[in-house]
Scaffold this motif. Structure first.
Motif, mmCIF file in Angstrom:
data_model
loop_
_atom_site.group_PDB
_atom_site.id
_atom_site.type_symbol
_atom_site.label_atom_id
_atom_site.label_comp_id
_atom_site.label_asym_id
_atom_site.label_seq_id
_atom_site.Cartn_x
_atom_site.Cartn_y
_atom_site.Cartn_z
ATOM 1 N N VAL A 182 51.026 31.034 14.071
ATOM 2 C CA VAL A 182 49.832 31.390 13.296
ATOM 3 C C VAL A 182 48.792 30.307 13.514
ATOM 4 C CG1 VAL A 182 48.922 31.817 10.989
ATOM 5 C CG2 VAL A 182 51.240 32.563 11.569
ATOM 6 N N PHE A 183 47.579 30.719 13.825
ATOM 7 C CA PHE A 183 46.519 29.729 14.018
ATOM 8 C C PHE A 183 45.993 29.275 12.665
ATOM 9 C CE2 PHE A 183 46.081 31.963 18.195
ATOM 10 C CZ PHE A 183 46.498 30.882 18.953
ATOM 11 N N GLN A 184 45.725 27.979 12.607
ATOM 12 C CA GLN A 184 45.288 27.377 11.354
ATOM 13 C C GLN A 184 44.003 28.048 10.850
ATOM 14 O OE1 GLN A 184 43.892 23.288 11.586
ATOM 15 N NE2 GLN A 184 45.110 22.766 9.758
ATOM 16 N N GLY A 185 44.024 28.467 9.594
ATOM 17 C CA GLY A 185 42.843 29.068 8.984
ATOM 18 C C GLY A 185 42.646 30.534 9.303
ATOM 19 N N SER A 186 43.580 31.139 10.036
ATOM 20 C CA SER A 186 43.426 32.548 10.421
ATOM 21 C C SER A 186 44.422 33.416 9.659
ATOM 22 C CB SER A 186 43.653 32.728 11.929
ATOM 23 O OG SER A 186 42.694 31.986 12.660
ATOM 24 N N PRO A 187 44.004 34.628 9.279
ATOM 25 C CA PRO A 187 44.943 35.541 8.615
ATOM 26 C C PRO A 187 45.938 36.113 9.617
ATOM 27 C CG PRO A 187 42.835 36.618 8.940
ATOM 28 C CD PRO A 187 42.643 35.193 9.372
ATOM 29 N N THR A 192 40.831 7.464 5.155
ATOM 30 C CA THR A 192 40.558 8.490 4.145
ATOM 31 C C THR A 192 40.832 9.871 4.724
ATOM 32 O OG1 THR A 192 38.857 7.107 3.166
ATOM 33 C CG2 THR A 192 38.814 9.458 2.602
ATOM 34 N N VAL A 193 41.486 10.719 3.928
ATOM 35 C CA VAL A 193 41.793 12.080 4.349
ATOM 36 C C VAL A 193 41.040 13.043 3.446
ATOM 37 C CG1 VAL A 193 43.602 13.768 4.721
ATOM 38 C CG2 VAL A 193 44.061 11.342 5.106
ATOM 39 N N GLU A 194 40.165 13.825 4.026
ATOM 40 C CA GLU A 194 39.431 14.826 3.252
ATOM 41 C C GLU A 194 40.379 15.945 2.816
ATOM 42 O OE1 GLU A 194 36.369 14.709 2.286
ATOM 43 O OE2 GLU A 194 35.921 12.825 3.332
ATOM 44 N N PRO A 195 40.162 16.510 1.644
ATOM 45 C CA PRO A 195 41.010 17.636 1.221
ATOM 46 C C PRO A 195 40.929 18.781 2.231
ATOM 47 C CG PRO A 195 39.648 16.834 -0.591
ATOM 48 C CD PRO A 195 39.160 16.143 0.641
ATOM 49 N N SER A 196 42.064 19.358 2.557
ATOM 50 C CA SER A 196 42.115 20.418 3.550
ATOM 51 C C SER A 196 41.641 21.739 2.955
ATOM 52 C CB SER A 196 43.549 20.572 4.066
ATOM 53 O OG SER A 196 43.638 21.632 4.971
ATOM 54 N N THR A 197 40.960 22.526 3.794
ATOM 55 C CA THR A 197 40.531 23.866 3.360
ATOM 56 C C THR A 197 41.478 24.945 3.860
ATOM 57 O OG1 THR A 197 39.125 24.073 5.309
ATOM 58 C CG2 THR A 197 38.114 23.171 3.317
ATOM 59 N N ALA A 198 42.502 24.552 4.607
ATOM 60 C CA ALA A 198 43.507 25.499 5.101
ATOM 61 C C ALA A 198 44.844 24.784 5.142
ATOM 62 C CB ALA A 198 43.116 26.004 6.492
ATOM 63 N N ALA A 219 49.178 42.855 5.301
ATOM 64 C CA ALA A 219 48.079 42.569 6.229
ATOM 65 C C ALA A 219 47.169 41.478 5.675
ATOM 66 C CB ALA A 219 47.270 43.840 6.483
ATOM 67 N N ASP A 220 46.538 40.752 6.617
ATOM 68 C CA ASP A 220 45.511 39.747 6.285
ATOM 69 C C ASP A 220 46.031 38.686 5.329
ATOM 70 O OD1 ASP A 220 43.707 41.070 7.907
ATOM 71 O OD2 ASP A 220 42.943 42.305 6.257
ATOM 72 N N ILE A 221 47.245 38.209 5.593
ATOM 73 C CA ILE A 221 47.790 37.117 4.788
ATOM 74 C C ILE A 221 47.195 35.802 5.293
ATOM 75 C CG2 ILE A 221 49.932 36.053 3.978
ATOM 76 C CD1 ILE A 221 51.327 38.599 5.081
ATOM 77 N N PHE A 222 46.954 34.894 4.389
ATOM 78 C CA PHE A 222 46.294 33.642 4.749
ATOM 79 C C PHE A 222 47.022 32.505 4.043
ATOM 80 C CE2 PHE A 222 43.046 30.379 3.979
ATOM 81 C CZ PHE A 222 42.535 30.202 5.250
ATOM 82 N N LEU A 223 47.426 31.477 4.803
ATOM 83 C CA LEU A 223 48.015 30.283 4.227
ATOM 84 C C LEU A 223 46.881 29.330 3.851
ATOM 85 C CD1 LEU A 223 51.034 29.690 6.631
ATOM 86 C CD2 LEU A 223 51.169 30.317 4.222
ATOM 87 N N GLY A 224 46.663 29.194 2.566
ATOM 88 C CA GLY A 224 45.557 28.362 2.100
ATOM 89 C C GLY A 224 45.916 26.895 2.035
#
Length: 482
Positions: A227-232, A424-430, A370-375
């Motif tokens: 699964v590609f990062q940020g993709s459903p 510093t690590v920014e909060p991840s969006t995915a 369908a269209d599941i997303f790992l947040g």
């Protein structure tokens, strides 16, 4: 005196009265020579004829009409040995025609009889309050009839010698229905079962059980789904029989999706060593069939699967982080209900699962998520990252489900997801790169025929865009490195 004493022996014996004969006509009482019968009533030509009462020595009796010495016509009989009574028509001493039989143990029968047995159309209520109305033969339910059982189930259809056999419809008290073929009082042959859970099965039954029933849940696709990062992504699910054939005869089973992240990651696939849980979010890791443990991870799914064409993904998604008790695999549970159900009539009573947004119903053995997303990780789940030097050092060597001894990871996570070196690590969006698990469990309520299917797992690997194979060393994640 001498003359007086000269008597013959015969003259000394008293004279015997002649045997008593039955009355000829009119009213009379007669006790039969064997003393077992006593009759009092009307006579004609020396025979019982008209209205009378015949009493038996054991306490039984008949009262009613007689014709030419025989019990024939309307009457009432009581049997002392059983306590049963009958009121109705008689022919030659036997209940025959229409009448009412009352049983001492409880219940009664009203209908047609032949030679004292139930024969023809009638209504029977037993001592438990169960009622049957329909055809009888040789004292048994036989032919077409309908019955209401003491548990509230209702059956209408064919009977053979007190057993449901042929074609019939069963409507259960819980809302389940079955219509189809029966044999020896169980579902047998072609039929349609509509269970109160919403599951329907249309096909062959053998000895009361569906012949092509689903036995397992299978997520189709490769052994490890990239699964590609940020993709459903989409999961196609099948219900399969023991032989691997799709259970197309079955629909309506409720399946729920949940996800987990590998508890301890490998540096070959992820920049995250592990996720540290807040005290309020601590949970027991879930065992997977892939040789590692996982902990619950949020899924983002469409709020309503099957959105109108043109609808955007944004604003139409729901983040699902299942409670610990809901994310754990559902194992088989027992107690087969045992009663059947009918066609084209879905149960009136429906049950909602604990998390409808994450559920899909099976249609002819298939379901699609369908269209599941790992947040991104939720607030209570803090990622602990590998040192950059560790990622460069390990290369592609780590494989399998165990952590190599040379891989070190931090045991303490500074605020905002910083690394021990101060980066510093920014909060991840995915979701971070790494290994995850999708779980599909059967949450059909109540369980279909008393059993739920075992939970199935799919191994997921989140890759950076442009990557398509593994194992590999992921490039530094810009969102994580800052």
């Amino acid at each position: 005196m001498a003359a007086t004493d000269e008597r013959t022996p015969a003259s000394l014996q008293p004279s015997r009265p002649s045997p008593r004969r039955p009355p000829r006509d009119g009213y009379g009482v007669y006790v039969y020579p064997n003393s077992f019968f006593r009759y009092e009533g009307e006579w004609k030509g020396g025979k019982k004829h008209g209205h009378g009462k015949l009493l038996f020595k054991d306490g039984s009796y008949y009262e009613g009409e007689f014709v030419d010495g025989e019990i024939t016509g309307e009457g009432y009989q009581h049997w002392a040995w059983s306590g049963n009574t009958y009121s109705g028509q008689f022919v030659l001493g036997e209940p025959q025609g229409h009448g009412i039989m009352k049983y001492k143990v409880g219940g009664h029968y009203e209908g047609e009889l032949l030679h004292g047995l139930r024969e023809g159309q009638g209504f029977l209520e037993d001592q438990d309050g169960q009622v049957y109305q329909g055809s009888f033969h040789d004292n048994k339910r036989h032919g077409r009839g309908q019955m209401i059982f003491k548990n509230g189930d209702k059956y209408e259809g064919d009977w053979v010698r007190d057993q449901r056999q042929g074609h019939g419809v069963l409507c259960c008290a819980d809302g389940s229905t079955y219509e189809g073929q029966w044999h020896n009082d169980v579902f047998s042959g072609l039929g349609r079962l509509a269970h109160c859970s919403g599951v329907t099965y249309c096909g062959m039954f053998i000895n009361g059980h569906p012949a092509a029933q689903a036995k397992k849940i299978v997520i189709v696709g490769p052994e490890v789904l990239e699964v590609f990062q940020g993709s459903p992504f989409t999961l196609n699910v099948q219900l399969q029989q023991d032989d691997g054939e799709i259970a197309k005869s079955e629909s309506g089973r409720m399946l729920k999706i949940s996800a987990g992240v590998r508890y301890v990651q490998l540096p070959a696939y992820s920049e995250v060593s592990f996720f540290k849980m807040d005290e309020d979010h601590m949970e027991t890791p879930i065992e997977t069939p892939f040789g590692f443990q996982c902990i619950s991870y949020p899924l983002s799914i469409p709020k309503a699967w099957g959105l109108e064409s043109g609808s955007t993904m944004e604003g139409a998604r729901a983040d699902i982080l299942l409670p610990k008790r809901d994310s754990e695999p559902v194992l088989d549970s027992g107690a087969f209900h045992g009663q059947g159900d009918t066609p084209s009539i879905l149960p009136a009573r429906r049950y909602d699962s604990c998390c409808p947004a994450a559920c899909r119903r099976v249609q002819q053995g298939h379901a699609e998520f369908a269209d599941i997303f790992l947040g991104p990780p939720p607030p209570g789940m803090q990622p602990v990252l590998f040192l950059p030097g560790m990622l460069e050092k390990t290369g592609n060597s780590p494989k399998g489900g165990q952590n190599p001894p040379e891989v070190a990871f931090t045991v303490q996570e500074p605020p905002e997801g910083t690394r021990p070196d101060g980066t510093t690590v920014e909060p991840s969006t995915a979701a971070y790169l790494g290994e995850y698990v999708a779980m599909i469990c059967d949450v059909t309520t109540p369980p279909f025929l008393g059993h739920r299917l075992p939970t199935t797992f799919k191994h997921l690997r989140v890759l950076a865009r442009g990557d398509s194979q593994w194992p590999h060393v992921p490039e530094a994640h810009p969102e994580a490195l800052g």
